[in-house]
Design a protein around this motif. Structure first.
Motif, PDB file in Angstrom:
ATOM      1  N   ASP A  10       0.839  -1.201   0.000  1.00  0.00           N
ATOM      2  CA  ASP A  10       0.000   0.000   0.000  1.00  0.00           C
ATOM      3  C   ASP A  10       0.873   1.251   0.000  1.00  0.00           C
ATOM      4  OD1 ASP A  10      -2.191  -1.657   0.111  1.00  0.00           O
ATOM      5  OD2 ASP A  10      -2.696  -1.205   2.189  1.00  0.00           O
ATOM      6  N   LEU A  11       0.391   2.282  -0.705  1.00  0.00           N
ATOM      7  CA  LEU A  11       1.089   3.565  -0.741  1.00  0.00           C
ATOM      8  C   LEU A  11       0.620   4.404   0.432  1.00  0.00           C
ATOM      9  CD1 LEU A  11       3.014   5.436  -2.351  1.00  0.00           C
ATOM     10  CD2 LEU A  11       0.976   6.283  -3.543  1.00  0.00           C
ATOM     11  N   VAL A  12       1.569   4.884   1.245  1.00  0.00           N
ATOM     12  CA  VAL A  12       1.230   5.664   2.435  1.00  0.00           C
ATOM     13  C   VAL A  12       1.993   6.983   2.439  1.00  0.00           C
ATOM     14  CG1 VAL A  12       0.606   3.679   3.856  1.00  0.00           C
ATOM     15  CG2 VAL A  12       2.976   4.457   3.837  1.00  0.00           C
ATOM     16  N   TYR A  13       1.383   7.981   3.072  1.00  0.00           N
ATOM     17  CA  TYR A  13       1.984   9.284   3.275  1.00  0.00           C
ATOM     18  C   TYR A  13       2.104   9.481   4.780  1.00  0.00           C
ATOM     19  CZ  TYR A  13       2.452  14.335   3.658  1.00  0.00           C
ATOM     20  OH  TYR A  13       2.882  15.600   3.984  1.00  0.00           O
ATOM     21  N   ILE A  14       3.307   9.761   5.253  1.00  0.00           N
ATOM     22  CA  ILE A  14       3.549   9.869   6.686  1.00  0.00           C
ATOM     23  C   ILE A  14       4.281  11.178   6.979  1.00  0.00           C
ATOM     24  CG2 ILE A  14       4.692   8.809   8.680  1.00  0.00           C
ATOM     25  CD1 ILE A  14       4.671   6.174   6.942  1.00  0.00           C
ATOM     26  N   GLU A  15       3.770  11.911   7.945  1.00  0.00           N
ATOM     27  CA  GLU A  15       4.501  13.043   8.496  1.00  0.00           C
ATOM     28  C   GLU A  15       4.968  12.605   9.869  1.00  0.00           C
ATOM     29  OE1 GLU A  15       2.287  16.674   8.454  1.00  0.00           O
ATOM     30  OE2 GLU A  15       2.091  16.646   6.270  1.00  0.00           O
ATOM     31  N   SER A  16       6.229  12.865  10.154  1.00  0.00           N
ATOM     32  CA  SER A  16       6.807  12.353  11.393  1.00  0.00           C
ATOM     33  C   SER A  16       7.839  13.331  11.931  1.00  0.00           C
ATOM     34  CB  SER A  16       7.460  10.996  11.118  1.00  0.00           C
ATOM     35  OG  SER A  16       8.409  11.124  10.077  1.00  0.00           O
ATOM     36  N   ARG A  17       8.350  12.985  13.097  1.00  0.00           N
ATOM     37  CA  ARG A  17       9.450  13.733  13.698  1.00  0.00           C
ATOM     38  C   ARG A  17      10.593  12.755  13.932  1.00  0.00           C
ATOM     39  NH1 ARG A  17       9.625  12.558  19.195  1.00  0.00           N
ATOM     40  NH2 ARG A  17       7.715  11.644  19.994  1.00  0.00           N
ATOM     41  N   ILE A  18      11.786  13.291  14.019  1.00  0.00           N
ATOM     42  CA  ILE A  18      12.969  12.481  14.292  1.00  0.00           C
ATOM     43  C   ILE A  18      13.267  12.574  15.788  1.00  0.00           C
ATOM     44  CG2 ILE A  18      15.429  12.168  13.797  1.00  0.00           C
ATOM     45  CD1 ILE A  18      13.586  11.655  11.385  1.00  0.00           C
ATOM     46  N   SER A  19      13.531  11.431  16.403  1.00  0.00           N
ATOM     47  CA  SER A  19      13.847  11.387  17.825  1.00  0.00           C
ATOM     48  C   SER A  19      15.134  10.595  18.015  1.00  0.00           C
ATOM     49  CB  SER A  19      12.698  10.721  18.587  1.00  0.00           C
ATOM     50  OG  SER A  19      13.015  10.580  19.937  1.00  0.00           O
ATOM     51  N   ASN A  20      16.057  11.153  18.772  1.00  0.00           N
ATOM     52  CA  ASN A  20      17.335  10.485  19.046  1.00  0.00           C
ATOM     53  C   ASN A  20      17.387  10.037  20.495  1.00  0.00           C
ATOM     54  OD1 ASN A  20      18.665  10.971  16.457  1.00  0.00           O
ATOM     55  ND2 ASN A  20      18.491  13.110  17.030  1.00  0.00           N
ATOM     56  N   SER A  21      17.935   8.865  20.720  1.00  0.00           N
ATOM     57  CA  SER A  21      18.104   8.356  22.080  1.00  0.00           C
ATOM     58  C   SER A  21      19.341   7.470  22.114  1.00  0.00           C
ATOM     59  CB  SER A  21      16.859   7.573  22.524  1.00  0.00           C
ATOM     60  OG  SER A  21      16.638   6.471  21.667  1.00  0.00           O
ATOM     61  N   SER A  22      19.706   7.045  23.313  1.00  0.00           N
ATOM     62  CA  SER A  22      20.846   6.141  23.449  1.00  0.00           C
ATOM     63  C   SER A  22      20.626   5.243  24.654  1.00  0.00           C
ATOM     64  CB  SER A  22      22.152   6.922  23.596  1.00  0.00           C
ATOM     65  OG  SER A  22      22.149   7.666  24.788  1.00  0.00           O
TER      66      SER A  22
ATOM     67  N   GLN B 271      27.893   2.272  24.375  1.00  0.00           N
ATOM     68  CA  GLN B 271      26.815   3.230  24.184  1.00  0.00           C
ATOM     69  C   GLN B 271      26.250   3.036  22.774  1.00  0.00           C
ATOM     70  OE1 GLN B 271      25.978   5.057  26.747  1.00  0.00           O
ATOM     71  NE2 GLN B 271      24.431   6.364  25.848  1.00  0.00           N
ATOM     72  N   VAL B 272      24.949   2.791  22.676  1.00  0.00           N
ATOM     73  CA  VAL B 272      24.280   2.586  21.393  1.00  0.00           C
ATOM     74  C   VAL B 272      23.378   3.794  21.142  1.00  0.00           C
ATOM     75  CG1 VAL B 272      22.703   1.116  20.083  1.00  0.00           C
ATOM     76  CG2 VAL B 272      24.323   0.083  21.691  1.00  0.00           C
ATOM     77  N   TYR B 273      23.505   4.390  19.966  1.00  0.00           N
ATOM     78  CA  TYR B 273      22.711   5.553  19.596  1.00  0.00           C
ATOM     79  C   TYR B 273      21.638   5.128  18.592  1.00  0.00           C
ATOM     80  CZ  TYR B 273      26.419   8.089  21.881  1.00  0.00           C
ATOM     81  OH  TYR B 273      27.318   8.536  22.815  1.00  0.00           O
ATOM     82  N   VAL B 274      20.426   5.634  18.792  1.00  0.00           N
ATOM     83  CA  VAL B 274      19.287   5.251  17.961  1.00  0.00           C
ATOM     84  C   VAL B 274      18.586   6.507  17.459  1.00  0.00           C
ATOM     85  CG1 VAL B 274      17.086   4.018  17.922  1.00  0.00           C
ATOM     86  CG2 VAL B 274      18.954   3.181  19.351  1.00  0.00           C
ATOM     87  N   THR B 275      18.249   6.510  16.181  1.00  0.00           N
ATOM     88  CA  THR B 275      17.425   7.567  15.601  1.00  0.00           C
ATOM     89  C   THR B 275      16.109   6.937  15.174  1.00  0.00           C
ATOM     90  OG1 THR B 275      19.360   8.790  14.834  1.00  0.00           O
ATOM     91  CG2 THR B 275      17.253   9.305  13.785  1.00  0.00           C
ATOM     92  N   ASP B 276      15.011   7.432  15.717  1.00  0.00           N
ATOM     93  CA  ASP B 276      13.682   6.914  15.392  1.00  0.00           C
ATOM     94  C   ASP B 276      12.905   7.942  14.584  1.00  0.00           C
ATOM     95  OD1 ASP B 276      13.551   4.332  16.698  1.00  0.00           O
ATOM     96  OD2 ASP B 276      13.590   5.419  18.588  1.00  0.00           O
ATOM     97  N   VAL B 277      12.110   7.439  13.643  1.00  0.00           N
ATOM     98  CA  VAL B 277      11.167   8.249  12.891  1.00  0.00           C
ATOM     99  C   VAL B 277       9.809   7.982  13.540  1.00  0.00           C
ATOM    100  CG1 VAL B 277      10.142   8.649  10.620  1.00  0.00           C
ATOM    101  CG2 VAL B 277      12.563   8.010  10.807  1.00  0.00           C
ATOM    102  N   ILE B 278       9.257   8.982  14.238  1.00  0.00           N
ATOM    103  CA  ILE B 278       8.025   8.819  15.009  1.00  0.00           C
ATOM    104  C   ILE B 278       6.855   9.404  14.222  1.00  0.00           C
ATOM    105  CG2 ILE B 278       6.866   9.286  17.198  1.00  0.00           C
ATOM    106  CD1 ILE B 278       9.463   7.678  17.534  1.00  0.00           C
ATOM    107  N   ALA B 279       5.888   8.550  13.862  1.00  0.00           N
ATOM    108  CA  ALA B 279       4.735   8.998  13.071  1.00  0.00           C
ATOM    109  C   ALA B 279       3.877   9.974  13.856  1.00  0.00           C
ATOM    110  CB  ALA B 279       3.893   7.801  12.649  1.00  0.00           C
ATOM    111  N   GLN B 280       3.478  11.044  13.188  1.00  0.00           N
ATOM    112  CA  GLN B 280       2.517  11.981  13.758  1.00  0.00           C
ATOM    113  C   GLN B 280       1.233  11.968  12.932  1.00  0.00           C
ATOM    114  OE1 GLN B 280       5.500  15.262  13.863  1.00  0.00           O
ATOM    115  NE2 GLN B 280       4.921  15.382  16.015  1.00  0.00           N
ATOM    116  N   LEU B 281       1.363  11.848  11.617  1.00  0.00           N
ATOM    117  CA  LEU B 281       0.231  11.741  10.701  1.00  0.00           C
ATOM    118  C   LEU B 281       0.511  10.570   9.786  1.00  0.00           C
ATOM    119  CD1 LEU B 281      -2.340  13.026   9.358  1.00  0.00           C
ATOM    120  CD2 LEU B 281      -0.732  14.215   7.852  1.00  0.00           C
ATOM    121  N   PHE B 282      -0.451   9.665   9.650  1.00  0.00           N
ATOM    122  CA  PHE B 282      -0.269   8.468   8.834  1.00  0.00           C
ATOM    123  C   PHE B 282      -1.499   8.327   7.951  1.00  0.00           C
ATOM    124  CE2 PHE B 282       0.148   4.184   7.506  1.00  0.00           C
ATOM    125  CZ  PHE B 282       1.449   3.756   7.763  1.00  0.00           C
ATOM    126  N   ASN B 283      -1.335   8.502   6.633  1.00  0.00           N
ATOM    127  CA  ASN B 283      -2.459   8.415   5.707  1.00  0.00           C
ATOM    128  C   ASN B 283      -2.251   7.309   4.686  1.00  0.00           C
ATOM    129  OD1 ASN B 283      -4.063  10.533   6.685  1.00  0.00           O
ATOM    130  ND2 ASN B 283      -2.893  12.047   5.528  1.00  0.00           N
TER     131      ASN B 283
END
Length: 109
Positions: A67-79, A86-98
């Protein structure tokens, strides 16, 4: 001054992974370019994390592979620490999912 943390993805769903308390959606995006007169292309995969429970339930019920989806998200960094490293992680967190359109294979099943 206002700042912005926005990431937009328009692509096709690869798979949906329910995890404890979150939903991970892998989305494929394609890019094309020309190099030395030759046309080239590649697929990039983005793993989007859905934290909103209602949104996750809707996705599981209505969205499928291809399926074709359109997502608006924010980037979140954690470790975190793993085996003393020390492990660093970048997450793409969905805010709008269509859902833009169903894949032909998915809509015929």
């Amino acid at each position: 001054m206002r700042t912005v943390n926005r990431h937009t993805v328009l692509g096709h769903v690869g798979n949906i992974i329910p995890l404890k308390g979150v939903l991970k959606v892998n989305v494929a995006t394609n890019r094309e370019w020309q190099s030395d007169g030759e046309r080239k292309s590649a697929t990039d995969w983005v793993q989007v994390t859905v934290l909103d429970k209602k949104q996750a339930e809707w996705i599981e019920e209505n969205v499928g592979q291809g399926d074709l989806v359109y997502i608006e998200s924010r980037i979140s960094n954690s470790s975190y620490q793993r085996e003393g490293e020390q492990v660093y992680v970048t997450d793409v967190i969905a805010q709008l999912f269509n859902l833009v359109s169903k894949s032909r294979a998915h809509s015929q099943s």
